[in-house]
Structures are given as structure tokens and as C-alpha cells.
Motif scaffolding. Structure first.
Motif, PDB file in Angstrom:
ATOM      1  N   ILE A   3      44.536  47.374  43.388  1.00 44.43           N
ATOM      2  CA  ILE A   3      45.738  47.614  42.933  1.00 44.43           C
ATOM      3  C   ILE A   3      46.513  48.873  43.493  1.00 44.43           C
ATOM      4  N   GLN A   4      45.645  49.976  43.630  1.00 46.38           N
ATOM      5  CA  GLN A   4      46.085  51.248  44.208  1.00 46.38           C
ATOM      6  C   GLN A   4      46.512  51.350  45.623  1.00 46.38           C
ATOM      7  N   HIS A   5      45.740  50.439  46.279  1.00 49.46           N
ATOM      8  CA  HIS A   5      45.802  50.214  47.693  1.00 49.46           C
ATOM      9  C   HIS A   5      47.395  49.724  48.086  1.00 49.46           C
ATOM     10  N   LYS A   6      47.807  50.446  49.118  1.00 51.06           N
ATOM     11  CA  LYS A   6      49.187  50.209  49.381  1.00 51.06           C
ATOM     12  C   LYS A   6      49.036  48.956  50.548  1.00 51.06           C
ATOM     13  N   GLY A   7      49.407  47.710  50.388  1.00 53.62           N
ATOM     14  CA  GLY A   7      49.093  46.710  51.379  1.00 53.62           C
ATOM     15  C   GLY A   7      48.703  45.658  50.508  1.00 53.62           C
ATOM     16  N   PHE A   8      48.115  44.372  51.293  1.00 53.37           N
ATOM     17  CA  PHE A   8      47.555  43.313  50.799  1.00 53.37           C
ATOM     18  C   PHE A   8      45.949  43.612  50.362  1.00 53.37           C
ATOM     19  N   SER A   9      45.646  43.168  49.240  1.00 50.39           N
ATOM     20  CA  SER A   9      44.194  43.318  48.945  1.00 50.39           C
ATOM     21  C   SER A   9      43.730  42.124  48.304  1.00 50.39           C
ATOM     22  N   LEU A  10      42.339  41.632  48.789  1.00 51.57           N
ATOM     23  CA  LEU A  10      41.841  40.486  48.387  1.00 51.57           C
ATOM     24  C   LEU A  10      40.330  40.968  47.590  1.00 51.57           C
ATOM     25  N   VAL A  11      40.274  40.605  46.418  1.00 49.43           N
ATOM     26  CA  VAL A  11      39.155  40.674  45.765  1.00 49.43           C
ATOM     27  C   VAL A  11      38.548  39.167  45.413  1.00 49.43           C
ATOM     28  N   ASN A  12      37.638  38.917  46.310  1.00 46.49           N
ATOM     29  CA  ASN A  12      36.750  37.509  45.906  1.00 46.49           C
ATOM     30  C   ASN A  12      35.851  37.916  44.932  1.00 46.49           C
ATOM     31  N   CYS A  13      36.109  37.039  43.735  1.00 45.38           N
ATOM     32  CA  CYS A  13      34.906  37.475  42.782  1.00 45.38           C
ATOM     33  C   CYS A  13      34.136  36.205  42.691  1.00 45.38           C
ATOM     34  N   PHE A  14      32.972  36.506  42.690  1.00 42.18           N
ATOM     35  CA  PHE A  14      31.859  35.572  42.335  1.00 42.18           C
ATOM     36  C   PHE A  14      31.726  35.017  40.698  1.00 42.18           C
ATOM     37  N   SER A  15      32.453  34.131  40.270  1.00 45.46           N
ATOM     38  CA  SER A  15      32.643  33.869  39.010  1.00 45.46           C
ATOM     39  C   SER A  15      32.046  32.755  38.554  1.00 45.46           C
ATOM     40  N   PRO A  16      30.722  32.599  38.184  1.00 44.74           N
ATOM     41  CA  PRO A  16      29.918  31.326  37.992  1.00 44.74           C
ATOM     42  C   PRO A  16      30.684  30.257  36.918  1.00 44.74           C
ATOM     43  N   CYS A  17      30.652  29.043  37.338  1.00 46.74           N
ATOM     44  CA  CYS A  17      31.193  27.798  36.342  1.00 46.74           C
ATOM     45  C   CYS A  17      29.833  27.616  35.581  1.00 46.74           C
ATOM     46  N   VAL A  18      29.777  27.895  34.558  1.00 48.47           N
ATOM     47  CA  VAL A  18      28.128  27.609  33.780  1.00 48.47           C
ATOM     48  C   VAL A  18      28.231  25.909  33.433  1.00 48.47           C
ATOM     49  N   THR A  19      29.384  25.273  33.606  1.00 49.66           N
ATOM     50  CA  THR A  19      29.175  23.883  33.042  1.00 49.66           C
ATOM     51  C   THR A  19      28.933  22.987  34.392  1.00 49.66           C
ATOM     52  N   TYR A  20      29.614  23.137  35.406  1.00 49.01           N
ATOM     53  CA  TYR A  20      29.525  22.292  36.508  1.00 49.01           C
ATOM     54  C   TYR A  20      28.653  22.494  37.893  1.00 49.01           C
ATOM     55  N   ASN A  21      28.465  24.156  37.941  1.00 49.06           N
ATOM     56  CA  ASN A  21      27.655  24.340  39.304  1.00 49.06           C
ATOM     57  C   ASN A  21      26.506  24.911  38.723  1.00 49.06           C
ATOM     58  N   LYS A  22      25.108  24.090  38.805  1.00 45.74           N
ATOM     59  CA  LYS A  22      23.885  24.776  38.654  1.00 45.74           C
ATOM     60  C   LYS A  22      23.043  25.557  39.710  1.00 45.74           C
ATOM     61  N   ILE A  23      23.998  25.476  40.767  1.00 40.88           N
ATOM     62  CA  ILE A  23      23.423  26.207  41.836  1.00 40.88           C
ATOM     63  C   ILE A  23      23.904  27.881  42.241  1.00 40.88           C
ATOM     64  N   ASN A  24      25.029  28.035  42.203  1.00 42.28           N
ATOM     65  CA  ASN A  24      25.607  29.492  41.996  1.00 42.28           C
ATOM     66  C   ASN A  24      25.920  29.797  40.643  1.00 42.28           C
ATOM     67  N   THR A  25      24.528  30.241  40.105  1.00 43.81           N
ATOM     68  CA  THR A  25      24.440  30.709  38.631  1.00 43.81           C
ATOM     69  C   THR A  25      24.415  32.081  38.746  1.00 43.81           C
ATOM     70  N   TYR A  26      24.735  32.803  37.515  1.00 41.56           N
ATOM     71  CA  TYR A  26      24.497  34.254  37.282  1.00 41.56           C
ATOM     72  C   TYR A  26      23.238  34.758  37.899  1.00 41.56           C
ATOM     73  N   ASP A  27      22.089  34.041  37.736  1.00 39.92           N
ATOM     74  CA  ASP A  27      20.723  34.182  38.436  1.00 39.92           C
ATOM     75  C   ASP A  27      20.485  34.280  39.687  1.00 39.92           C
ATOM     76  N   PHE A  28      21.422  33.125  40.440  1.00 39.59           N
ATOM     77  CA  PHE A  28      21.537  33.163  41.899  1.00 39.59           C
ATOM     78  C   PHE A  28      22.056  34.362  42.507  1.00 39.59           C
ATOM     79  N   PHE A  29      23.253  34.649  41.716  1.00 44.20           N
ATOM     80  CA  PHE A  29      23.989  35.959  42.347  1.00 44.20           C
ATOM     81  C   PHE A  29      23.304  37.295  42.307  1.00 44.20           C
TER      82      PHE A  29
END
Ligand code: SF4
Length: 294
Positions: A191-217
Motif C-alpha cells: 500500500i505504501q509503494h508508489k505504483g502498481f503492487s501485486l500481492v498474490n496470496c496463497f489462500s487455501p479453499c478448504v472445501t474444494y481443493n484437497k491438494i493445495n492445502t495449508y499443509d501443502f504450503f
């Protein structure tokens, strides 16, 4: 970025809306981190515009106290762009999912990144379409089995960080919902960066994604902060780090300083928001303009 003298707390960025997310959804971590970051930056909710995309993650606009607009699918970037250009004093944050941002919204994402608008884009990347009950998404891995790809996805995934770096984004980071404290620090820097900032957040879907889980990350993520020699201002080093970790890397991966934002390049663009500008024109001036085009 506009701040206030009154000390803000996390409570100032909460709303009374009942949560719609499944218990354990990674989006809770993103919301908590964003509220924490906003409080620590002492932002004024009245001077924050949150543009939310379509998908489970798009509900964040209901739970984060600020001005908010829930836009049509994939169009968070154009709306955020319009808001920023109309009032550059606002802190403009766009938030959505991987389907919204890297699928239907991919073209807008690339152009916003290369323009270097002063906006922050938070993507809750769960590698699946959760809202529509579990189809493969643009960031699902090759071979990923879902209800829409029962024999495995035949598509190679979009690589958000490499794509952003190639498009010219001046701030590129990744974070993990299982570590909202670090995520909040990254949001603050974005937010403090002057310009475009991307923050890609690994945000597990606990209901439908059983591969990319909290434990996986937890098992697979590394952080750029683990490497004392890592230089976040070196674009080539950033690319190298992302390739060698197969994008499973968190932290501020790249930051380019002192590059003018899009707003600063616009000729005749006034700092004052359009809403407070005196746009009246006298009769003679109007007639002169009419004559010119007649
Ligand atoms: Fe979160 Fe998945 Fe539930 Fe959507 S379906 S709220 S992404 S856990």
C-alpha cells in the motif's frame, strides 16, 4: 495514501456483515491481515476504496470497512483505475480471486501492471473456482482433477508472479494465509509503494481443493527473507528465484523504487480530485471552443 491523526485500530476496519465464507477458508487470513495493515498504517476508512471482484474472495468488500464496490467478473482493474484517476488522494485496493484476476481479468491485470497505476492488487489464489463448487482455475496445476477436469487439467497454469514481473509491475509479492502476520507486513509495504503492487496470496479453499492445502504450503513454501543475500531490487534475481522455486516463494520478491506512476505521466492531470475541481467555464471561453470545432 491518506492517513488520519486519530489512531485507528483493527475494529475500525470491521463490519457487522455475517461471514459467508466456509470455516477455515484462507480468505479469513487475508481479511485479518488487510485490517491489521490498514490499522497500522492509520488509514482513514473514508479515504479507502476497495474494489472487489467476483468469487468467494469478492465478499471481502462486505467485511472490510471502507468504501467498496463489487464489480462484474474480471473488471476490478478498470474500475480501480477509474477511481484512482478520479481521486488520486484515495488509497485504492482491488481484491479478488485467481479466476477473476488471471482468467477473465488477465488482460486488464497486464495493462494495469505495465501502466504502473498507484493501486494495490490483492489476489486470493486458491487454485480453484470455489464459488461455483470446484472447477479448475487458471492457476490449477497441470493434471489437477476437479469436477470439470475428471481426468486432470490439460492446461499449464498461469504463473502470476512471472507474468507480473514481465508485464512491468513495480512491486510483486506473495504471501500465505497461514501466516497473516507476515502477510500484513507485506500489505503495508504494498500500500505504501508508489505504483502498481501485486500481492498474490496463497489462500487455501478448504472445501474444494484437497491438494493445495495449508499443509501443502507449509511444507513447500520458502521465503525470500530466508536468503540474506537476496536483493529485491534486482529484476533478474527475482525472475531466477521465482523459476527455481516454481513460484512457491513468499515475501517481497521485487520492488522498483522511484519509477513515476501512471498518474504522474498524465499531461495536465491535476492533483485535486475531480469532485472538488471548479469545472465551470465562462460563456466566451465556451464559444471559442465551439468555434474551433465548428
Ligand atoms: Fe473459501 Fe472455498 Fe468455501 Fe469459497 S468454497 S468460501 S474459497 S473454502
Amino acid at each position: 495514501m491518506s492517513t488520519v491523526t486519530k489512531k485507528r485500530t483493527v475494529k475500525d476496519f470491521r463490519t457487522d456483515a455475517a461471514s459467508w465464507w466456509c470455516p477455515g477458508c484462507g480468505d479469513f487470513g487475508v481479511l485479518a491481515a488487510l485490517q491489521q495493515a490498514a490499522a497500522e498504517l492509520n488509514l482513514d476508512p473514508e479515504n479507502v476504496a476497495l474494489v472487489a471482484g467476483i468469487g468467494c474472495s469478492g465478499k471481502i468488500g462486505d467485511y472490510f470497512n471502507s468504501y467498496s464496490v463489487h464489480v462484474v467478473h474480471g473488471r476490478a482493474m478498470p474500475v480501480a483505475t477509474g477511481i484512482k484517476l478520479a481521486n488520486r488522494n484515495l488509497t485504492v485496493i482491488a481484491a479478488g480471486g485467481d479466476g477473476d484476476g488471471y482468467g477473465i481479468g488477465l488482460g486488464h491485470f497486464l495493462h494495469a501492471a505495465r501502466r504502473n497505476l498507484d493501486i494495490t492488487y490483492i489476489v486470493m489464489d486458491n487454485q480453484i473456482y470455489g464459488l461455483t463448487k470446484g472447477q479448475f482455475s487458471p492457476t490449477s496445476q497441470l493434471g489437477f482433477e476437479t469436477i470439470s477436469t475428471p481426468t486432470g487439467s490439460a492446461e499449464r497454469p498461469v504463473r502470476p508472479v512471472l507474468t507480473a514481473l514481465t508485464a512491468g509491475a513495480t512491486f510483486v509479492a506473495q504471501a500465505f494465509s497461514g501466516d497473516p502476520k507476515t502477510m500484513a507486513e507485506i500489505f503495508k509495504a504494498a500500500i505504501q509503494h508508489k505504483g502498481f503492487s501485486l500481492v498474490n496470496c496463497f489462500s487455501p479453499c478448504v472445501t474444494y481443493n484437497k491438494i493445495n492445502t495449508y499443509d501443502f504450503f507449509r511444507e513447500n513454501l520458502v521465503s525470500v527473507d530466508d536468503d540474506p543475500n537476496y536483493d529485491r531490487h534486482d529484476l533478474e534475481a527475482a525472475r531466477q528465484k521465482v523459476i527455481e522455486t516454481n513460484e512457491l516463494v513468499t515475501g517481497i520478491i521485487y520492488q522498483e523504487l522511484n519509477t513515476p506512476s501512471y498518474e504522474e505521466h498524465l499531461p495536465g492531470y491535476r492533483e485535486e480530485p475531480i469532485v472538488t475541481q471548479d469545472l465551470t467555464i465562462d460563456k466566451e471561453e465556451l464559444q471559442a471552443i465551439m468555434q474551433e470545432f465548428a
